[in-house]
Design a protein around this motif. Structure first.
Motif, PDB file in Angstrom:
ATOM      1  N   ILE A 204      29.722 -18.615 151.116  1.00 42.99           N
ATOM      2  CA  ILE A 204      30.138 -19.110 149.632  1.00 42.99           C
ATOM      3  C   ILE A 204      31.364 -18.614 149.060  1.00 42.99           C
ATOM      4  O   ILE A 204      31.899 -19.499 148.599  1.00 42.99           O
ATOM      5  N   GLU A 205      31.479 -17.360 149.383  1.00 45.59           N
ATOM      6  CA  GLU A 205      33.040 -16.974 148.998  1.00 45.59           C
ATOM      7  C   GLU A 205      34.300 -17.653 149.493  1.00 45.59           C
ATOM      8  O   GLU A 205      34.960 -17.970 148.669  1.00 45.59           O
ATOM      9  N   ARG A 206      34.026 -17.925 150.853  1.00 45.39           N
ATOM     10  CA  ARG A 206      34.907 -18.895 151.524  1.00 45.39           C
ATOM     11  C   ARG A 206      35.207 -19.975 150.789  1.00 45.39           C
ATOM     12  O   ARG A 206      36.317 -20.560 150.505  1.00 45.39           O
ATOM     13  N   ILE A 207      34.086 -20.833 150.628  1.00 47.43           N
ATOM     14  CA  ILE A 207      33.965 -22.118 150.090  1.00 47.43           C
ATOM     15  C   ILE A 207      34.730 -21.972 148.456  1.00 47.43           C
ATOM     16  O   ILE A 207      35.443 -22.884 148.105  1.00 47.43           O
ATOM     17  N   GLN A 208      34.386 -21.121 147.841  1.00 45.39           N
ATOM     18  CA  GLN A 208      34.599 -20.914 146.787  1.00 45.39           C
ATOM     19  C   GLN A 208      36.370 -20.627 146.459  1.00 45.39           C
ATOM     20  O   GLN A 208      37.165 -20.946 145.508  1.00 45.39           O
ATOM     21  N   GLY A 209      36.790 -19.794 147.484  1.00 42.44           N
ATOM     22  CA  GLY A 209      38.202 -19.567 147.629  1.00 42.44           C
ATOM     23  C   GLY A 209      39.104 -21.041 147.602  1.00 42.44           C
ATOM     24  O   GLY A 209      40.003 -20.911 147.191  1.00 42.44           O
ATOM     25  N   ARG A 210      38.527 -21.674 148.629  1.00 43.99           N
ATOM     26  CA  ARG A 210      39.048 -23.144 148.874  1.00 43.99           C
ATOM     27  C   ARG A 210      38.981 -23.932 147.406  1.00 43.99           C
ATOM     28  O   ARG A 210      39.975 -24.599 147.225  1.00 43.99           O
ATOM     29  N   LEU A 211      37.972 -23.803 146.923  1.00 43.65           N
ATOM     30  CA  LEU A 211      37.949 -24.659 145.675  1.00 43.65           C
ATOM     31  C   LEU A 211      38.775 -24.147 144.361  1.00 43.65           C
ATOM     32  O   LEU A 211      39.333 -24.971 143.695  1.00 43.65           O
ATOM     33  N   TYR A 212      39.004 -22.792 144.555  1.00 45.52           N
ATOM     34  CA  TYR A 212      40.146 -22.675 143.470  1.00 45.52           C
ATOM     35  C   TYR A 212      41.468 -22.793 143.977  1.00 45.52           C
ATOM     36  O   TYR A 212      42.384 -23.170 143.221  1.00 45.52           O
ATOM     37  N   GLU A 213      41.756 -22.645 145.431  1.00 44.30           N
ATOM     38  CA  GLU A 213      43.172 -23.005 145.700  1.00 44.30           C
ATOM     39  C   GLU A 213      43.557 -24.725 145.580  1.00 44.30           C
ATOM     40  O   GLU A 213      44.532 -25.082 145.119  1.00 44.30           O
ATOM     41  N   LEU A 214      42.321 -25.339 145.389  1.00 48.08           N
ATOM     42  CA  LEU A 214      42.419 -26.833 145.243  1.00 48.08           C
ATOM     43  C   LEU A 214      42.290 -27.180 143.489  1.00 48.08           C
ATOM     44  O   LEU A 214      42.601 -28.219 143.413  1.00 48.08           O
ATOM     45  N   GLY A 215      42.157 -26.010 143.062  1.00 41.70           N
ATOM     46  CA  GLY A 215      42.250 -26.451 141.576  1.00 41.70           C
ATOM     47  C   GLY A 215      40.936 -26.715 140.868  1.00 41.70           C
ATOM     48  O   GLY A 215      40.904 -27.125 139.606  1.00 41.70           O
ATOM     49  N   TYR A 216      39.661 -26.860 141.509  1.00 42.56           N
ATOM     50  CA  TYR A 216      38.475 -27.105 140.877  1.00 42.56           C
ATOM     51  C   TYR A 216      37.949 -25.888 140.418  1.00 42.56           C
ATOM     52  O   TYR A 216      36.669 -26.326 139.656  1.00 42.56           O
ATOM     53  N   LEU A 217      37.821 -24.796 140.995  1.00 42.64           N
ATOM     54  CA  LEU A 217      37.415 -23.390 140.160  1.00 42.64           C
ATOM     55  C   LEU A 217      38.804 -23.135 139.367  1.00 42.64           C
ATOM     56  O   LEU A 217      39.605 -22.672 139.980  1.00 42.64           O
TER      57      LEU A 217
END
Length: 521
Positions: free
Chosen positions: A157-170
């Motif tokens: 989940i942390e990896r998924i969130q990291g990518r969501l952050y990089e893409l501007g969704y988090l």
């Protein structure tokens, strides 16, 4: 219906063999021992074939039927080495719980983590141990693909969130917690909405595949936008020597090229988007300034060549996107005429001068010789001819006689280092991070690419036939990359082994082969 595994699952050629499969009660927990019952042996042992137990293929790998006297362990746990482990790994890869890789017979840390994630999704005790219930669930034809949703916790989940952050969704990095909460669900729904997926807030097969694909649409500053934030980023990119035009606040082609070049030199995923991670790196005091030099290739090189042509230092015929000796000499002449150190490389100072308003034009001089465009020189043409039918043009090779041996030596020096998802060295790696680190150690300035990105890198000579691979080539297979070591060997950061290994280029590599890239001529 739950079933127990026999010691051997096989069909007798020309004979219908009775293989006794005993039932398993639902009340048995995942760590109950696996009960096995074997059919009577025939007097003459015929050739064995493997029973089809899953929709996608046999339960056991080809040519690895379980021999009599080699029973499946009651519990399959960390440290176990057995042919059934390879079947487990392949099934977990097919279901999206493990990174794609050649399966092994060893049950290591990465397999433990994948089994725990599977158990979590299927309501089983998350102990990472394969007992009867877990084994039946993994091998079931009805097993579900990896999917997570609100309420789930874990390192994945942390990896998924990291990518969501990089893409501007988090919105902020503090939301990368490993806990799938309301904010993560909202981010996933937004990502699905922007990218045309079903908006269920769950990260399943389609969403997982999208996260690192070239087609993903970010929720951030990107092509076509105009704002003061874009302007500020452009000014910083220009200061660092990446922008080849005057900052104007409009996110166009020049900005995209500059952002990609910045990402490549600062160990970021090269996607051309001004996402949070890129903006943080851009404004950091540790941001690496631009540097383009002999052997480089791409849009950034073309922009430099166009500017050199504008001021008379390079003829139009030498705008090739390849930084060869003619471009290097033109840069040196430009630097001499404009009061800069004539080293032939385009760093921040040279780029700022080249894109400034007070540029001294080239003095009148004789015509230049034709620039070699990397892969089109005579030496490389000879190389292409030797692999006729197995390569495709357009890429270049680096003519460094010691390059292949140096690359293999560097790669071998890291054998045994642990596999860690997303790691780029120097003492832990994932498959693409390993290739990235090794290439840069031997002087090949290659940006970080995911295994998917290596499919279309286009920078080097492409090898389209598995049989034409040579030592030093980068081999790209479905979901994985490695370095060909020669002699039928490959060196790679293996998720199934849990470490960097040197192993045979087996039929698995041939069957999953996509392409290769020849780095050295």
């Amino acid at each position: 219906m739950n079933i127990n595994l026999p010691i051997r699952m096989c069909l007798l050629v020309g004979t219908l063999a009775a293989v006794c499969l005993t039932g398993c009660q639902n009340s048995v927990n995942s760590n109950d021992p696996i009960v096995v019952t074997a059919a009577p042996e025939p007097e003459t042992k015929p050739e064995l074939a493997i029973v089809q137990m899953t929709p996608d293929g046999p339960l056991f790998p080809d040519n690895k039927a379980i021999e009599a006297g080699e029973p499946i362990p009651d519990y399959i746990r960390k440290g176990v080495e057995h042919p059934v482990v390879a079947s487990l790994q392949q099934r977990l890869m097919d279901l999206g719980f493990m990174d794609n890789d050649e399966p092994t017979e060893y049950y290591g840390d990465m397999t433990v983590a994948a089994v725990k994630h599977f158990q979590r999704q299927n309501g089983l005790p998350q102990d990472g141990i394969v007992g009867q219930n877990t084994l039946n669930a993994i091998m079931s034809p009805d097993a579900k693909y990896y999917a997570v949703s609100k309420g789930v916790e874990g390192d994945d989940i942390e990896r998924i969130q990291g990518r969501l952050y990089e893409l501007g969704y988090l919105a902020t990095p503090d939301l990368v917690t490993g806990n799938f909460g309301d904010m993560t669900e909202a981010a996933v729904i937004k990502l699905q909405q922007v990218n045309g997926l079903e908006q269920d807030g769950k990260v399943g097969q389609k969403t997982v595949n999208l996260l690192y694909s070239d087609e993903i649409k970010p929720n951030m500053l990107t092509y076509g936008e105009k704002s003061d934030v874009v302007l500020a980023c452009q000014e910083r990119l220009k200061l660092l020597g990446y922008m080849t035009s005057e900052p104007d606040g409009a996110y166009g082609d020049d900005t995209t090229i500059a952002v990609k070049q910045f990402q490549a030199r600062n160990d970021l995923v090269v996607d051309g988007y001004l996402g949070p991670s890129t903006r943080i790196a851009l404004n950091s005091s540790a941001a690496v300034p631009n540097g383009i030099s002999l052997g480089d290739q791409g849009d950034a090189v073309r922009r430099v060549q166009e500017l050199l042509n504008k001021y008379g230092y390079l003829v139009a015929g030498n705008i090739t996107s390849y930084y060869g000796e003619v471009t290097e000499n033109a840069v040196k002449e430009f630097q001499r005429q404009n009061g800069l150190s004539a080293d032939g490389s385009v760093g921040a100072m040279t780029m700022n001068k080249l894109t400034g308003s007070n540029v001294k034009k080239a003095p009148a001089k004789s015509s230049q010789k034709k620039e070699s465009s990397g892969g089109n020189n005579n030496k490389n043409n000879n190389n292409n001819n030797s692999n006729k039918g197995s390569t495709s043009g357009g890429g270049s090779v680096i003519h460094n006689s010691g390059g292949v041996s140096s690359l293999i030596s560097v790669a071998q020096s890291k054998i045994g280092c642990p596999y860690v998802w997303g790691a780029k060295g120097a003492n832990s790696f994932d498959c693409s991070g390993f290739v990235y680190w090794c290439l840069n150690q031997v002087g090949v300035r290659q940006s970080y690419l995911t295994s998917s990105g290596w499919r279309n890198v286009g920078k080097y000579q492409k090898i389209t036939s598995f049989g034409s691979l040579q030592a030093g080539d980068i081999i790209v297979v479905k979901g994985h990359v490695g370095i060909v070591a020669g002699g039928g060997q490959v060196i790679d950061a293996s998720s199934s082994h849990g470490r960097v290994v040197q192993r045979s280029l087996s039929s698995w590599w041939a069957n999953n082969f996509i392409c290769g890239w020849r780095i050295f001529g």
